[in-house]
Design a protein around this motif. Structure first.
Motif, short mmCIF file in Angstrom:
data_model
loop_
_atom_site.label_atom_id
_atom_site.label_comp_id
_atom_site.label_asym_id
_atom_site.label_seq_id
_atom_site.Cartn_x
_atom_site.Cartn_y
_atom_site.Cartn_z
N ARG A 1 5.04 6.82 -11.92
CA ARG A 1 4.68 6.67 -13.34
C ARG A 1 5.93 6.78 -14.21
N SER A 2 6.85 7.67 -13.77
CA SER A 2 8.08 7.85 -14.55
C SER A 2 8.95 6.58 -14.51
N LEU A 3 8.70 5.75 -13.51
CA LEU A 3 9.44 4.47 -13.40
C LEU A 3 8.69 3.35 -14.13
N GLY A 4 7.47 3.66 -14.57
CA GLY A 4 6.69 2.66 -15.30
C GLY A 4 5.70 1.90 -14.45
N LEU A 5 5.50 2.34 -13.19
CA LEU A 5 4.58 1.60 -12.32
C LEU A 5 3.14 2.07 -12.51
N LEU A 6 2.25 1.13 -12.78
CA LEU A 6 0.81 1.44 -12.83
C LEU A 6 0.25 1.24 -11.45
N THR A 7 -0.63 2.15 -11.02
CA THR A 7 -1.19 2.02 -9.67
C THR A 7 -2.71 2.08 -9.72
N VAL A 8 -3.32 1.67 -8.63
CA VAL A 8 -4.79 1.72 -8.53
C VAL A 8 -5.12 2.03 -7.06
N ALA A 9 -6.21 2.78 -6.86
CA ALA A 9 -6.58 3.12 -5.46
C ALA A 9 -7.90 2.45 -5.10
N ASP A 10 -8.04 2.08 -3.81
CA ASP A 10 -9.32 1.51 -3.37
C ASP A 10 -10.23 2.64 -2.87
N SER A 11 -11.40 2.27 -2.33
CA SER A 11 -12.38 3.29 -1.96
C SER A 11 -11.90 4.16 -0.79
N GLU A 12 -10.92 3.69 -0.03
CA GLU A 12 -10.39 4.49 1.09
C GLU A 12 -9.20 5.35 0.64
N GLY A 13 -8.91 5.33 -0.65
CA GLY A 13 -7.78 6.12 -1.16
C GLY A 13 -6.44 5.41 -1.06
N ARG A 14 -6.44 4.17 -0.60
CA ARG A 14 -5.17 3.43 -0.46
C ARG A 14 -4.68 3.03 -1.84
N VAL A 15 -3.43 3.39 -2.13
CA VAL A 15 -2.87 3.15 -3.47
C VAL A 15 -2.04 1.87 -3.46
N TYR A 16 -2.26 1.04 -4.45
CA TYR A 16 -1.52 -0.23 -4.61
C TYR A 16 -0.97 -0.31 -6.04
N ASN B 1 0.89 -1.18 0.00
CA ASN B 1 0.00 0.00 0.00
C ASN B 1 0.92 1.22 0.00
N LEU B 2 1.30 1.67 -1.22
CA LEU B 2 2.43 2.59 -1.32
C LEU B 2 2.10 4.05 -1.07
N SER B 3 0.82 4.39 -1.01
CA SER B 3 0.47 5.78 -0.70
C SER B 3 -1.00 5.86 -0.39
N ASN B 4 -1.47 7.07 -0.14
CA ASN B 4 -2.89 7.27 0.06
C ASN B 4 -3.30 8.57 -0.63
N LEU B 5 -4.35 8.50 -1.43
CA LEU B 5 -4.78 9.67 -2.20
C LEU B 5 -5.15 10.84 -1.30
N HIS B 6 -5.54 10.53 -0.06
CA HIS B 6 -5.96 11.61 0.85
C HIS B 6 -4.86 12.03 1.81
N ALA B 7 -3.63 11.57 1.58
CA ALA B 7 -2.56 11.86 2.55
C ALA B 7 -2.34 13.36 2.67
N SER B 8 -2.29 13.83 3.92
CA SER B 8 -1.93 15.22 4.16
C SER B 8 -1.08 15.24 5.42
N ALA B 9 -0.48 16.38 5.69
CA ALA B 9 0.43 16.48 6.84
C ALA B 9 -0.27 16.13 8.15
N GLN B 10 -1.62 16.30 8.17
CA GLN B 10 -2.36 16.03 9.41
C GLN B 10 -2.40 14.54 9.74
N ASP B 11 -1.99 13.70 8.85
CA ASP B 11 -2.01 12.25 9.11
C ASP B 11 -0.75 11.78 9.84
N TYR B 12 0.07 12.72 10.29
CA TYR B 12 1.35 12.37 10.92
C TYR B 12 1.47 13.04 12.30
N ASN B 13 2.42 12.54 13.09
CA ASN B 13 2.63 13.08 14.43
C ASN B 13 3.19 14.50 14.42
N ALA B 14 3.87 14.87 13.31
CA ALA B 14 4.56 16.17 13.26
C ALA B 14 4.10 16.93 12.00
#
Ligand SMILES: Cc1cc2nc3c(=O)[nH]c(=O)nc-3n(C[C@H](O)[C@H](O)[C@H](O)COP(=O)(O)OP(=O)(O)OC[C@H]3O[C@@H](n4cnc5c(N)ncnc54)[C@H](O)[C@@H]3O)c2cc1C
Length: 406
Positions: A87-102, A53-66
């Motif tokens: 994408r520049s490396l050639g990786l295709l990704t897809v996100a689920d309904s919670e914004g989790r990117v795979y 789960n390499l990222s999250n579409l909704h990630a913002s600074a508020q999701d962290y301790n600092a």
């Protein structure tokens, strides 16, 4: 002595991203990675249960301790930019309904492969089975283990969590050798241990709930989502998310029906009691909760579990409603670093510029989990690893290019 312009200690998520970004700045730069395991990116393969789960579409600074510190990093390399990077490396990704990117392929191997191949294509020298144990700094260069020297050093060693995947905590010692301060370290995104009488009987069952951590009567953390009962406590995403603050003196409060008020729950119990008036109380929660969870809750509330629904008194109904909305379980601790996904704590953040360079040790950059940054469950920790690695890689290379006027 083997010489590099940029030497990165740790071939994990942030280290590989840093190496690629540094090498992309100018092909004349000698970029190297030393990795203690026999191959790079072992942890990446374990992430997201092997799906990464390499990222999250909704990630913002508020999701962290600092948030303030993370915001400065995200302003320069945002999680959205990271998607362009992949994408520049050639990786295709897809996100689920919670914004989790795979990765679209559904396997973490694709993420590691594109990183490895790009590093290789750019001529990054990767040296495996080399654990950095000592580091010194002269006026102009760093020396690692007495055999590697570099103008710029990047520590990308990860935290202490899941040491079998490489991050054994040795990065903290390297930071200290260079005079940097490390904050208190705690396992985070880890299973919570609780008093066993309630949870043990429910081992293996999942439920959607809102869970709150209470310390001395004050709610200190809250999460909503799936919980999983284990024989020693509670796991699942919602439990992991509040585990950062879970300590022995806390009480876990579980709301099994977070979409309903206590009054609505009580009304529903009366309706159910009326419908099942001749049956035993065991059937009061049929259709509401998993039968085993329902039984465990009712057993804890009613002295006579076989009492007929029609004979339940108002205060008994109220107690059941209360238990459904706020089942209290004492926290007895949490699992350790070996079970945790992330380490809370790390290199103290005020020591760094906005480009992730140590203020009192010019030429030293630190990335990823080794910093005192930890995020929520759901792609946020890798998002920070890519962003911080890419930012540090680019700024480290630019520093050398500027100095050498290349
Ligand atoms: C089981 C598991 C599942 C996870 N799933 C997710 C997920 O799905 N999504 C998400 O966002 N986050 C997830 N995480 C968290 C995420 O993997 C980390 O936050 C992220 O990898 C941190 O990146 P990093 O570069 O800082 O460190 P790491 O990726 O840990 O890399 C550090 C590297 O440095 C090497 N190293 C350490 N010390 C030395 C040394 N002294 N000398 C040489 N090399 C050294 C290590 O071997 C390792 O390769 C998961 C973590 C675990 C344990």
């Amino acid at each position: 002595m083997k010489q590099f312009d940029v030497l990165i200690v740790g071939g994990g998520a942030s280290g590989l991203a840093a190496a690629i970004e540094a090498a992309r700045q100018d092909k004349r730069l000698r970029v190297g990675v030393i990795e203690r395991l026999d191959r790079v990116g072992k942890k990446i393969l374990a992430t997201g249960n092997g799906r990464c789960n390499l990222s999250n579409l909704h990630a913002s600074a508020q999701d962290y301790n600092a948030p303030e510190f993370v915001e400065k990093v995200f302003q320069k390399k945002s999680p959205t930019d990271n998607m362009d990077f992949f994408r520049s490396l050639g990786l295709l990704t897809v996100a689920d309904s919670e914004g989790r990117v795979y990765p679209y392929s559904g396997t973490a191997t694709s993420v590691l492969d594109v990183l490895r191949f790009e590093a290789q294509r750019l001529g990054v020298e990767i040296v495996c089975s080399q654990r950095a144990e000592s580091v010194t700094k002269n006026k102009n260069y760093f020396t690692v283990n007495g055999v590697y020297s570099s103008t710029v050093l990047m520590l990308s060693c990860g935290g202490k969590s899941s040491p079998s995947q490489g991050s054994d905590g040795s990065g903290y010692e390297l930071l200290r050798q260079l005079g940097l301060t490390v904050t208190e370290l705690k396992p985070s995104l880890v299973q919570i241990k609780t008093q066993q009488d309630f949870v043990k009987s429910l081992k293996g069952l999942r439920s959607n709930a809102r869970i709150t951590l209470d310390r001395g009567g004050t709610d200190i953390a809250e999460s909503r989502g799936e919980i999983l009962f284990t024989d020693y406590g509670i796991s699942g995403i919602a439990a992991m998310e509040i585990s950062r603050d879970a300590e022995k003196d806390c009480v876990l409060k579980i709301d099994f029906l977070p979409d309903y008020s206590e009054k609505e729950v009580l009304d529903m119990l009366y309706l159910n009691a009326k419908r099942n008036r001749d049956s035993s109380a065991e059937y009061l929660l049929t259709g509401v909760l998993h039968s085993r969870i329902a039984q465990a809750l009712l057993k804890g509330t009613l002295s006579d579990f076989n009492i007929q629904c029609s004979r339940l008194k108002h205060d008994q109904m109220q107690n059941i409603a209360k238990e459904l909305k706020c089942k209290k379980i004492k926290v007895t601790g949490k699992n350790g670093f070996d079970q945790s996904q992330v380490t809370a704590g790390g290199a103290e953040l005020s020591q760094f510029t906005g480009m992730l360079e140590a203020k009192n040790c010019p030429g030293l950059f630190v990335t990823g989990e080794l910093l005192d940054v930890d995020g929520r469950c759901g792609g946020f920790n890798l998002a920070f690893a890519w962003s911080s690695g890419r930012l540090a890689g680019e700024s480290a290379a630019q520093k050398i290019l500027k100095r050498a006027k290349l």
